[in-house]
Design a protein around this motif. Structure first.
Motif, mmCIF file in Angstrom:
data_model
loop_
_atom_site.group_PDB
_atom_site.id
_atom_site.type_symbol
_atom_site.label_atom_id
_atom_site.label_comp_id
_atom_site.label_asym_id
_atom_site.label_seq_id
_atom_site.Cartn_x
_atom_site.Cartn_y
_atom_site.Cartn_z
ATOM 1 N N TRP A 86 104.262 36.824 45.550
ATOM 2 C CA TRP A 86 103.319 35.754 45.844
ATOM 3 C C TRP A 86 104.026 34.586 46.508
ATOM 4 O O TRP A 86 105.244 34.457 46.424
ATOM 5 C CB TRP A 86 102.693 35.237 44.541
ATOM 6 N N GLN A 87 103.236 33.707 47.106
ATOM 7 C CA GLN A 87 103.741 32.398 47.512
ATOM 8 C C GLN A 87 102.729 31.357 47.072
ATOM 9 O O GLN A 87 101.515 31.562 47.214
ATOM 10 C CB GLN A 87 103.931 32.312 49.034
ATOM 11 N N GLY A 88 103.242 30.259 46.514
ATOM 12 C CA GLY A 88 102.334 29.210 46.085
ATOM 13 C C GLY A 88 103.086 27.991 45.605
ATOM 14 O O GLY A 88 104.309 27.906 45.710
ATOM 15 N N VAL A 89 102.320 27.054 45.073
ATOM 16 C CA VAL A 89 102.862 25.777 44.605
ATOM 17 C C VAL A 89 102.865 25.797 43.083
ATOM 18 O O VAL A 89 101.845 26.119 42.453
ATOM 19 C CB VAL A 89 102.009 24.600 45.128
ATOM 20 N N SER A 90 104.013 25.481 42.499
ATOM 21 C CA SER A 90 104.133 25.449 41.042
ATOM 22 C C SER A 90 103.220 24.371 40.458
ATOM 23 O O SER A 90 103.088 23.272 41.017
ATOM 24 C CB SER A 90 105.582 25.152 40.671
ATOM 25 N N LEU A 91 102.616 24.669 39.310
ATOM 26 C CA LEU A 91 101.843 23.636 38.612
ATOM 27 C C LEU A 91 102.724 22.476 38.174
ATOM 28 O O LEU A 91 102.233 21.357 37.987
ATOM 29 C CB LEU A 91 101.092 24.239 37.421
ATOM 30 N N ASP A 92 104.028 22.726 38.047
ATOM 31 C CA ASP A 92 104.942 21.609 37.746
ATOM 32 C C ASP A 92 104.874 20.558 38.844
ATOM 33 O O ASP A 92 104.943 19.354 38.572
ATOM 34 C CB ASP A 92 106.379 22.111 37.595
ATOM 35 N N VAL A 93 104.748 21.005 40.084
ATOM 36 C CA VAL A 93 104.639 20.079 41.220
ATOM 37 C C VAL A 93 103.293 19.363 41.183
ATOM 38 O O VAL A 93 103.208 18.140 41.330
ATOM 39 C CB VAL A 93 104.824 20.845 42.553
ATOM 40 N N LEU A 94 102.218 20.119 40.935
ATOM 41 C CA LEU A 94 100.873 19.536 40.965
ATOM 42 C C LEU A 94 100.627 18.596 39.785
ATOM 43 O O LEU A 94 99.817 17.678 39.879
ATOM 44 C CB LEU A 94 99.826 20.655 40.989
ATOM 45 N N LEU A 95 101.327 18.835 38.664
ATOM 46 C CA LEU A 95 101.136 17.995 37.470
ATOM 47 C C LEU A 95 102.180 16.888 37.371
ATOM 48 O O LEU A 95 102.104 16.050 36.465
ATOM 49 C CB LEU A 95 101.189 18.872 36.204
ATOM 50 N N ASP A 96 103.139 16.890 38.291
ATOM 51 C CA ASP A 96 104.218 15.906 38.236
ATOM 52 C C ASP A 96 103.645 14.489 38.322
ATOM 53 O O ASP A 96 102.892 14.172 39.243
ATOM 54 C CB ASP A 96 105.204 16.146 39.386
ATOM 55 N N GLY A 97 103.961 13.661 37.337
ATOM 56 C CA GLY A 97 103.515 12.270 37.359
ATOM 57 C C GLY A 97 102.077 12.068 36.898
ATOM 58 O O GLY A 97 101.602 10.934 36.880
ATOM 59 N N VAL A 98 101.364 13.144 36.558
ATOM 60 C CA VAL A 98 100.000 12.991 36.037
ATOM 61 C C VAL A 98 100.098 12.419 34.624
ATOM 62 O O VAL A 98 100.791 12.959 33.764
ATOM 63 C CB VAL A 98 99.246 14.342 36.042
ATOM 64 N N PRO A 118 96.306 26.491 27.159
ATOM 65 C CA PRO A 118 97.049 25.280 26.803
ATOM 66 C C PRO A 118 97.742 24.717 28.036
ATOM 67 O O PRO A 118 98.270 25.472 28.862
ATOM 68 C CB PRO A 118 98.069 25.768 25.768
ATOM 69 N N LEU A 119 97.759 23.401 28.160
ATOM 70 C CA LEU A 119 98.412 22.763 29.305
ATOM 71 C C LEU A 119 99.876 23.186 29.392
ATOM 72 O O LEU A 119 100.418 23.370 30.488
ATOM 73 C CB LEU A 119 98.279 21.240 29.183
ATOM 74 N N ALA A 120 100.539 23.370 28.233
ATOM 75 C CA ALA A 120 101.960 23.754 28.227
ATOM 76 C C ALA A 120 102.204 25.058 28.982
ATOM 77 O O ALA A 120 103.277 25.246 29.560
ATOM 78 C CB ALA A 120 102.457 23.887 26.790
ATOM 79 N N ASP A 121 101.197 25.961 28.991
ATOM 80 C CA ASP A 121 101.356 27.240 29.685
ATOM 81 C C ASP A 121 101.282 27.104 31.200
ATOM 82 O O ASP A 121 101.628 28.047 31.921
ATOM 83 C CB ASP A 121 100.318 28.252 29.186
ATOM 84 N N LEU A 122 100.820 25.953 31.682
ATOM 85 C CA LEU A 122 100.823 25.710 33.128
ATOM 86 C C LEU A 122 102.145 25.093 33.584
ATOM 87 O O LEU A 122 102.399 24.974 34.774
ATOM 88 C CB LEU A 122 99.661 24.784 33.517
ATOM 89 N N ARG A 123 102.964 24.671 32.622
ATOM 90 C CA ARG A 123 104.236 24.005 32.944
ATOM 91 C C ARG A 123 105.410 24.952 32.726
ATOM 92 O O ARG A 123 105.265 26.039 32.177
ATOM 93 C CB ARG A 123 104.414 22.778 32.056
ATOM 94 N N GLY A 124 106.578 24.503 33.159
ATOM 95 C CA GLY A 124 107.800 25.258 32.888
ATOM 96 C C GLY A 124 108.036 26.411 33.862
ATOM 97 O O GLY A 124 108.673 27.402 33.489
#
Ligand SMILES: Nc1nc2c(c(=O)[nH]1)N[C@H]1C(S)=C(S)[C@@H](COP(=O)(O)O)O[C@H]1N2
Ligand SMILES: [Mo]
Length: 196
Positions: A86-98, A118-124
């Motif tokens: 796949w190619q895409g944008v990490s949720l870490d990038v999209l959630l950064d600074g939220v 859980p939000l934690a599963d979108l991170r890391g």
């Protein structure tokens, strides 16, 4: 013959979660018709529990830093597909600074599909908004122009035609979760249905 010394050696068996079989093709599973989503009107919105919004147009989204994950995917209908690219944008990038204290996320798609996690599963480094598959733009039937990709959970959590994520203080069931699918959906613990 010594105990446990029958059949193929463990190391030769594919790394599949319990109850799954391997498939080489890529089945399409959609609860409704494929929505027509044009990149020029597409946007992705993160909404916090306080109502604050962060938005990306297609041009803004595709200009973000990109990852190219190779991951195994596991559908609750029992097919698994190994080493998908796949190619895409990490949720870490999209959630950064939220700015959020929310513990849950409800993911929304064009067409009305929802799913919770859980939000934690979108991170890391474990979740992406993906827009390319196997070296090509993501086909519409597989969620193009962009879908969520959360491969460590059953694939129903990977919302196709994703349009946004709402951060929640309380867990709210999505489309399949309301219909009896597990709130979390870990394939390695075989969490298919509520109560598993
Ligand atoms: N918007 C939306 N996303 C969705 C679905 C859906 O019906 N609508 N189905 C889910 C289910 S059950 C699975 S297994 C995967 C299937 O993805 P695929 O069709 O690319 O194989 O998408 C998930 N995401
Ligand atoms: Mo599924």
């Amino acid at each position: 013959m010594s105990p446990g010394f029958q059949g193929r050696p463990r190391s030769a068996e594919p790394a599949l979660p319990p109850g799954q079989y391997l498939t080489e093709d890529f089945p399409v599973l959609s609860a409704g018709p494929t929505p027509k989503v044009r990149p020029d009107t597409w946007e992705f919105v993160v909404t916090t529990e306080a109502g604050a919004e962060r938005r990306w147009s297609w041009a803004e989204f595709t200009a973000l830093p990109q990852d190219t994950p190779t991951v195994d995917i596991h559908c609750v209908t029992r097919w698994s597909k190994l080493a998908t690219n796949w190619q895409g944008v990490s949720l870490d990038v999209l959630l950064d600074g939220v700015d959020t204290a929310a513990a849950y996320a409800l993911v929304h798609s064009y067409g009305g599909y929802t799913t919770n996690l859980p939000l934690a599963d979108l991170r890391g480094g474990r979740a992406w908004v993906a827009h390319r598959f196997a070296g090509r733009d993501l086909p519409a039937e597989h969620g193009g122009p962009a879908r969520l990709l959360v491969p460590h959970l059953y694939f129903w959590k990977s919302a196709k035609w994703v349009r946004g994520i709402r951060l929640k203080t309380m867990d709210e069931p999505g489309f399949w979760e309301t219909a009896g699918y597990h709130a979390y959906g870990d394939p390695w613990r075989e969490q298919r249905y509520t109560g598993d």
